[in-house]
Design a protein around this motif. Structure first.
Motif, PDB file in Angstrom:
ATOM      1  N   VAL A  92       0.789  -1.233  -0.146  1.00  0.00           N
ATOM      2  CA  VAL A  92       0.201   0.046  -0.084  1.00  0.00           C
ATOM      3  C   VAL A  92       1.189   1.177  -0.209  1.00  0.00           C
ATOM      4  CG1 VAL A  92      -1.583   1.383   1.535  1.00  0.00           C
ATOM      5  CG2 VAL A  92      -2.124  -1.017   1.073  1.00  0.00           C
ATOM      6  N   VAL A  93       1.910   1.109   0.752  1.00  0.00           N
ATOM      7  CA  VAL A  93       3.029   2.412   1.165  1.00  0.00           C
ATOM      8  C   VAL A  93       3.463   2.508  -0.275  1.00  0.00           C
ATOM      9  CG1 VAL A  93       4.621   3.336   2.321  1.00  0.00           C
ATOM     10  CG2 VAL A  93       2.736   2.220   3.367  1.00  0.00           C
ATOM     11  N   ARG A  94       3.961   1.610  -0.850  1.00  0.00           N
ATOM     12  CA  ARG A  94       4.892   1.464  -2.122  1.00  0.00           C
ATOM     13  C   ARG A  94       3.760   2.299  -3.230  1.00  0.00           C
ATOM     14  NH1 ARG A  94       6.908  -3.409  -0.898  1.00  0.00           N
ATOM     15  NH2 ARG A  94       5.313  -4.475  -2.347  1.00  0.00           N
ATOM     16  N   TYR A 132       0.937   4.267  -2.768  1.00  0.00           N
ATOM     17  CA  TYR A 132       0.984   5.633  -2.376  1.00  0.00           C
ATOM     18  C   TYR A 132       1.645   5.964  -1.162  1.00  0.00           C
ATOM     19  CZ  TYR A 132      -1.624  10.080  -1.489  1.00  0.00           C
ATOM     20  OH  TYR A 132      -2.033  11.143  -1.413  1.00  0.00           O
ATOM     21  N   SER A 133       2.685   6.661  -1.200  1.00  0.00           N
ATOM     22  CA  SER A 133       3.831   6.827  -0.017  1.00  0.00           C
ATOM     23  C   SER A 133       2.988   7.591   0.890  1.00  0.00           C
ATOM     24  CB  SER A 133       4.946   7.349  -0.335  1.00  0.00           C
ATOM     25  OG  SER A 133       4.790   8.784  -1.073  1.00  0.00           O
ATOM     26  N   GLN A 134       2.040   8.448   0.598  1.00  0.00           N
ATOM     27  CA  GLN A 134       1.137   9.279   1.689  1.00  0.00           C
ATOM     28  C   GLN A 134       0.586   8.373   2.844  1.00  0.00           C
ATOM     29  OE1 GLN A 134       1.881  12.441   1.488  1.00  0.00           O
ATOM     30  NE2 GLN A 134       0.713  13.185   2.881  1.00  0.00           N
ATOM     31  N   PHE A 135       0.063   7.361   2.555  1.00  0.00           N
ATOM     32  CA  PHE A 135      -0.522   6.387   3.558  1.00  0.00           C
ATOM     33  C   PHE A 135       0.535   6.375   4.861  1.00  0.00           C
ATOM     34  CE2 PHE A 135      -3.150   4.631   0.118  1.00  0.00           C
ATOM     35  CZ  PHE A 135      -4.284   5.280   0.636  1.00  0.00           C
ATOM     36  N   GLU A 136       1.872   6.250   4.557  1.00  0.00           N
ATOM     37  CA  GLU A 136       2.554   6.081   5.561  1.00  0.00           C
ATOM     38  C   GLU A 136       2.644   7.404   6.526  1.00  0.00           C
ATOM     39  OE1 GLU A 136       4.771   4.363   8.405  1.00  0.00           O
ATOM     40  OE2 GLU A 136       4.391   3.171   6.627  1.00  0.00           O
ATOM     41  N   HIS A 137       2.711   8.534   5.917  1.00  0.00           N
ATOM     42  CA  HIS A 137       2.336   9.667   6.666  1.00  0.00           C
ATOM     43  C   HIS A 137       1.102   9.706   7.454  1.00  0.00           C
ATOM     44  CE1 HIS A 137       2.478  13.812   7.760  1.00  0.00           C
ATOM     45  NE2 HIS A 137       1.519  14.249   7.119  1.00  0.00           N
TER      46      HIS A 137
END
Length: 82
Positions: free
Chosen positions: A53-55, A57-62
């Protein structure tokens, strides 16, 4: 799969609660409407899927760092229409 992030807000999005209460629903992919059953990824699935998921859309980690709640991953499994 869909992600109940709500931008890292402190509460789950309303649609997440709706799917929990009524997991049999439909999704539209382009012109096709598909019957699905929604379920929350179990802990092992989440550990495997979260990095993907993070790969994507990296904003999910934020978003996850902004909230104390664990952001649910909702699996949409095909079901036969009634």
């Amino acid at each position: 799969m869909i992600v109940a992030s709500k931008g890292g807000y402190g509460r789950h999005p309303a649609w997440y609660h709706n799917l929990r209460a009524h997991p049999d629903t439909t999704v539209q992919v382009k012109a096709e409407i598909l019957p699905v059953r929604a379920r929350i990824a179990d802990p092992a699935e989440r550990r495997r899927l979260w990095p993907r998921v993070v790969r994507t859309y990296s904003q999910f980690e934020h978003y996850q760092q902004r909230t104390p709640r664990e952001i649910p991953l909702v699996i949409l499994e095909p079901r036969r229409s009634a």
